[in-house]
Design an enzyme around this catalytic site. Sequence first.
Site, PDB file in Angstrom:
ATOM      1  N   HIS A  10      64.497  43.480  56.547  1.00 25.61           N
ATOM      2  CA  HIS A  10      64.017  43.913  57.856  1.00 25.61           C
ATOM      3  C   HIS A  10      64.341  42.810  58.858  1.00 25.61           C
ATOM      4  O   HIS A  10      64.394  41.634  58.508  1.00 25.61           O
ATOM      5  CB  HIS A  10      62.498  44.132  57.761  1.00 25.61           C
ATOM      6  CG  HIS A  10      61.871  44.732  58.975  1.00 25.61           C
ATOM      7  ND1 HIS A  10      61.584  43.998  60.114  1.00 25.61           N
ATOM      8  CD2 HIS A  10      61.440  45.998  59.238  1.00 25.61           C
ATOM      9  CE1 HIS A  10      61.010  44.779  61.004  1.00 25.61           C
ATOM     10  NE2 HIS A  10      60.914  46.004  60.505  1.00 25.61           N
ATOM     11  N   ASP A  13      58.708  38.906  51.483  1.00 27.66           N
ATOM     12  CA  ASP A  13      58.223  39.898  52.438  1.00 27.66           C
ATOM     13  C   ASP A  13      57.604  41.036  51.632  1.00 27.66           C
ATOM     14  O   ASP A  13      58.304  41.843  51.032  1.00 27.66           O
ATOM     15  CB  ASP A  13      59.384  40.406  53.295  1.00 27.66           C
ATOM     16  CG  ASP A  13      59.009  41.580  54.192  1.00 27.66           C
ATOM     17  OD1 ASP A  13      57.861  42.070  54.114  1.00 27.66           O
ATOM     18  OD2 ASP A  13      59.876  42.033  54.962  1.00 27.66           O
ATOM     19  N   GLN A  64      56.066  46.261  52.204  1.00 32.69           N
ATOM     20  CA  GLN A  64      56.153  47.593  51.604  1.00 32.69           C
ATOM     21  C   GLN A  64      55.587  47.649  50.184  1.00 32.69           C
ATOM     22  O   GLN A  64      55.269  48.737  49.697  1.00 32.69           O
ATOM     23  CB  GLN A  64      57.615  48.060  51.572  1.00 32.69           C
ATOM     24  CG  GLN A  64      58.269  48.212  52.933  1.00 32.69           C
ATOM     25  CD  GLN A  64      57.716  49.369  53.739  1.00 32.69           C
ATOM     26  OE1 GLN A  64      57.167  50.330  53.203  1.00 32.69           O
ATOM     27  NE2 GLN A  64      57.847  49.284  55.052  1.00 32.69           N
ATOM     28  N   LYS A  67      50.225  48.684  57.077  1.00 33.59           N
ATOM     29  CA  LYS A  67      50.968  49.431  56.062  1.00 33.59           C
ATOM     30  C   LYS A  67      50.156  49.597  54.778  1.00 33.59           C
ATOM     31  O   LYS A  67      50.655  50.120  53.784  1.00 33.59           O
ATOM     32  CB  LYS A  67      52.293  48.725  55.763  1.00 33.59           C
ATOM     33  CG  LYS A  67      53.264  48.679  56.945  1.00 33.59           C
ATOM     34  CD  LYS A  67      54.539  47.941  56.573  1.00 33.59           C
ATOM     35  CE  LYS A  67      55.424  47.668  57.777  1.00 33.59           C
ATOM     36  NZ  LYS A  67      56.094  48.860  58.308  1.00 33.59           N
ATOM     37  N   CYS A 119      65.051  48.948  61.909  1.00 35.82           N
ATOM     38  CA  CYS A 119      65.051  47.476  62.028  1.00 35.82           C
ATOM     39  C   CYS A 119      65.809  46.818  60.879  1.00 35.82           C
ATOM     40  O   CYS A 119      65.417  45.765  60.366  1.00 35.82           O
ATOM     41  CB  CYS A 119      63.621  46.935  62.096  1.00 35.82           C
ATOM     42  SG  CYS A 119      62.744  47.396  63.598  1.00 35.82           S
TER      43      CYS A 119
END
Length: 409
Positions: free
Chosen positions: A126, A203, A206, A229, A367
Amino acid sequence: MSNLDDIFASVRSQFPALTQKVHGKNLVYLDSGATTLKPQSVVDRIAHFYSYETSNVHRGAHYLGDVATGHFEAARQKVAEFLGARQSEEIIFVRGTTEGVNLVANSWGLSNLKAGDEILITVMEHHGNIVPWQMVAEKVGAKVVAADILDNGELDLEDFKKKLNSRTKMVAFTASSNVLGTNTDMKLLTKLAHEVGAKVLVDGAQIVSQLPVDVSDIDCDFFVFSAHKLFGPFGFGAVYGKKEILDQMPPYQGGGSMISKVTIEKTTFNDVPTRFEAGTPHVEGAVGLHAALTFVENIGLDKIHKYEMDLLNYATGRLLEIPDVKIYGTSQNKGAILSFNLKGAHHSDIGQILDQEGVAVRAGHHCTQPLMARLGVPGTVRASLSVYNNREDIDSMVKAVVKAREMLL
């Protein structure tokens, strides 16, 4: 219905947003990769805080200040337990994943990176895990390098290994692609990075809503994620960092709370994590995230993952029944995300037609422009599933895609 279907039918009923109609049709929400809907328990908890517990934290000499501080720090402990951190001091509250990456890039990066060093990322990152590193690299004369992916959307492990070298000082990668759904092997990539002496940032935006995370087992140096999220509020998230590393990092921002003593001549800074939390914090964000984590734990991430994988398999099969559909990211190890196009149609047109049918998806580059360039497309349609979806939602999407094909091709 299976027992799992019964459980998630009950879960679905906890999301008031799904009771509304869009363009005269029942809302089908398939944009959880961008943000999840919020269960009533989270909404109620935040409303209760605003109604009865409003106060700033840490310095109030009164009852409400003590209550708010207790809830704020209880949320920190909850996040530490959720991630498998060794202690709550390893959790820093931020506005979300992007600010978390910026914090690490500017604090650790500007203090440790120098000319000739390399930052290894992947082509499926991202922008929030690309741009901060580029900005820091430009300031210090370092270089951002990206490992490629295979045609099925998996990380090209051989290319990753080839690009790891003695110049690599930071490896920053996604745990789960927000476009392809690809899940990376966090523990293996961390081990490989540590073998060349590099630090690791994951990261986790998700991954946290689909699979358990244990940062101590992974052994990553930093892990970042966003509350929104994970069924929680917007504008809030967390950074995990190994305490021995955080202790050596300078503040990212200056202001109230993060100080030990201030004089006109000099300021000394507080210990971690407060050193990195300048100003009035997003207290209701912490309270809301705590409620969201309780919501997830009450269901069980094992049940969530099993249910979402069943939905993903069903959705994949149904979409592939439609002529001219191309799905991007066909790895067997992926989250509940489907990125696709209709050959000959523009992704934005497909998205607009689906919206008219009450189906909420995302259309664009998500993104991830370097990934789109790698795939050779300007963008895709992305359907991302969550705990409140069911097979009827997927059937509605498929029906809408069929209509889009009839109109556009």
